[in-house]
Design an enzyme around this catalytic site. Sequence first.
Site, short mmCIF file in Angstrom:
data_model
loop_
_atom_site.label_atom_id
_atom_site.label_comp_id
_atom_site.label_asym_id
_atom_site.label_seq_id
_atom_site.Cartn_x
_atom_site.Cartn_y
_atom_site.Cartn_z
N LYS A 105 0.86 -1.19 0.00
CA LYS A 105 0.00 0.00 0.00
C LYS A 105 0.89 1.23 0.00
O LYS A 105 2.03 1.19 0.50
CB LYS A 105 -0.88 0.02 1.26
CG LYS A 105 -2.18 0.76 1.07
CD LYS A 105 -3.19 -0.12 0.33
CE LYS A 105 -4.55 0.48 0.22
NZ LYS A 105 -5.53 -0.50 -0.28
N GLY A 216 -24.12 2.93 1.95
CA GLY A 216 -23.09 3.53 1.10
C GLY A 216 -23.44 3.30 -0.35
O GLY A 216 -23.45 2.16 -0.81
N GLY A 218 -21.96 4.52 -3.28
CA GLY A 218 -20.92 5.01 -4.19
C GLY A 218 -20.65 3.96 -5.24
O GLY A 218 -21.56 3.21 -5.63
N ALA A 220 -18.99 1.01 -5.24
CA ALA A 220 -19.25 -0.38 -4.87
C ALA A 220 -20.75 -0.62 -4.59
O ALA A 220 -21.33 -1.60 -5.07
CB ALA A 220 -18.41 -0.76 -3.66
N GLY A 221 -21.38 0.28 -3.85
CA GLY A 221 -22.79 0.11 -3.47
C GLY A 221 -23.73 0.12 -4.67
O GLY A 221 -24.64 -0.71 -4.77
P1 NAD Z 1 -17.20 5.75 -2.85
O1 NAD Z 1 -16.52 6.95 -2.30
O2 NAD Z 1 -17.52 5.70 -4.31
O3 NAD Z 1 -18.59 5.51 -2.06
C1 NAD Z 1 -18.75 5.59 -0.69
C2 NAD Z 1 -20.20 5.91 -0.40
O4 NAD Z 1 -20.42 5.84 1.01
C3 NAD Z 1 -20.65 7.30 -0.84
O5 NAD Z 1 -21.91 7.22 -1.48
C4 NAD Z 1 -20.79 8.07 0.49
O6 NAD Z 1 -21.78 9.09 0.41
C5 NAD Z 1 -21.23 6.94 1.38
N1 NAD Z 1 -21.08 7.22 2.82
C6 NAD Z 1 -20.09 7.89 3.46
N2 NAD Z 1 -20.36 7.94 4.77
C7 NAD Z 1 -21.51 7.28 4.97
C8 NAD Z 1 -22.30 6.98 6.12
N3 NAD Z 1 -21.94 7.37 7.33
N4 NAD Z 1 -23.45 6.27 5.94
C9 NAD Z 1 -23.84 5.86 4.71
N5 NAD Z 1 -23.13 6.12 3.60
C10 NAD Z 1 -21.98 6.82 3.73
O7 NAD Z 1 -16.30 4.52 -2.42
P2 NAD Z 1 -16.31 3.02 -3.01
O8 NAD Z 1 -15.25 2.90 -4.04
O9 NAD Z 1 -17.69 2.62 -3.33
O10 NAD Z 1 -15.79 2.24 -1.73
C11 NAD Z 1 -16.67 1.95 -0.64
C12 NAD Z 1 -15.96 1.02 0.33
O11 NAD Z 1 -15.57 -0.16 -0.37
C13 NAD Z 1 -14.68 1.59 0.94
O12 NAD Z 1 -14.55 1.07 2.25
C14 NAD Z 1 -13.59 1.01 0.05
O13 NAD Z 1 -12.35 0.93 0.74
C15 NAD Z 1 -14.17 -0.36 -0.21
N6 NAD Z 1 -13.59 -0.99 -1.39
C16 NAD Z 1 -13.81 -0.46 -2.63
C17 NAD Z 1 -13.20 -1.05 -3.73
C18 NAD Z 1 -13.46 -0.53 -5.11
O14 NAD Z 1 -12.99 -1.16 -6.07
N7 NAD Z 1 -14.21 0.54 -5.27
C19 NAD Z 1 -12.36 -2.18 -3.56
C20 NAD Z 1 -12.18 -2.71 -2.28
C21 NAD Z 1 -12.80 -2.10 -1.19
#
Ligand code: NAD
Length: 415
Positions: A105, A216, A218, A220-221
């Site tokens: 990392k 969440g 974003g 992933a969600g």
């Molecule tokens: P992102 O920034 O696109 O989305 C995060 C979402 O969470 C946003 O919609 C934000 O508004 C929401 N959020 C923040 N605080 C919140 C709360 N208190 N309650 C509800 N929602 C809240 O990030 P992402 O890429 O979707 O990643 C999300 C998680 O998945 C992170 O923990 C990241 O480390 C993990 N992850 C992502 C990937 C990837 O490929 N994107 C890979 C491995 C792990």
Amino acid sequence: MESYNSFHVAQKQVLEAAKLLHLDNATIELLSWPQREFKFTLPVRMDNGTVKVFHAYRIQYNYARGPAKGGIRFHPDETVDTIRALASWMTWKTAVVDLPLGGGKGGVVCDPKTMSQRELENLSRAYIRAVAEYIGIDKDVPAPDVYTNPQTMAWMMDEYETITHRHQPGVLTDKPMQVGGTRGRRDATARGGVITVREACKILHVDPSGCYAIQGFGNAGQRAALLHQELLGGGRLVAVSDSRGAIFNPHGFNPKELVTHKLTTGSVLGFPTASVISHESLLELEVEILYPAALENAISEINAEKIKAKIVCELANGPTTPEADLILYKKGIHVIPDILASAGGVTVSYFEMVQDSYSFFWDEDLVHQRLDQKLMKAYHSVREAIKEKNVHPRLAAMVVGVARIAEACKLRGWV
Ligand code: NAD
């Protein structure tokens, strides 16, 4: 700043798994610390003509099974210990999915929200100038993480190729398609998670067409919302949330319309037919499957007792605290831990390295098919460890990962 030291948590997790595996002291010591750490200061010319000095890290936690692999974060709260912890978790994650990679990392202490695109490009290039000697397709392959993205990777790859005078796109992954990126990366994390849910539903006899909720919304969600129905042949999405609030509809949302609403308005709030609920109550809904896809520590000893989902699929990193893990296990809730559930992203990044190395790119279907095979196999390895060791799924996943790394270290004659 974080309230607890995440690296201490990571070290404790290694120790717990190592004890179950009866590893010797030298192996435990080796696996409890990064193999290599780099610390740099990066002077960067800012738009107003001044020079700002940024502190940066790259940590190669373990490379017994292959080159280190893991993202680079741009974040104001980064410390050597947050990066060590994340590098440690990447190590067990790549091993759980059985990729020929180690874990790593990197990070730069900065606030990207206050920086212009040009300043971010200057910083990205400065990072690569500092680290170039220590990364490479056969040494350490970075990727994006918090506040870095495919554009950051394109700048970094370009700087690396400028320094080395060679075309080497596989030095970094999650690049845009036009410069050596792979198909199927955007939804890989969510797809991997949903594949593990599919396997869990079969074994636990949970109805995948029941209700699901997502914390969440974003990258992933949103992808999980769509893929859940596509891959599991149904399911009612009854609640979603983002940082601004949470919404609920017992009859279910149309995931496509919800994604469009989020992308056009910037929030899930205001979606027609939705009632607003609290952040806490979303996690406590009676659903078959809950996807935490936001932040760390969403499920802790405060709310774990109230969780009613049958399966918790951790797309986020670290959404469940160690205390909550034990509570959920006692309640019979099946947690698919982050190092397994969110491993789809690094798996497709590995596919990108493979494709870059022979300059031949796969169809999206082939990426999906190979991702499915990898995640399905990983899920069942962890399932076997749960039964064999009689432990909760996170510890079982650690046991699988740590055992594979320990064996590689031993075969190399390190311990
Ligand atoms: P992102 O920034 O696109 O989305 C995060 C979402 O969470 C946003 O919609 C934000 O508004 C929401 N959020 C923040 N605080 C919140 C709360 N208190 N309650 C509800 N929602 C809240 O990030 P992402 O890429 O979707 O990643 C999300 C998680 O998945 C992170 O923990 C990241 O480390 C993990 N992850 C992502 C990937 C990837 O490929 N994107 C890979 C491995 C792990």
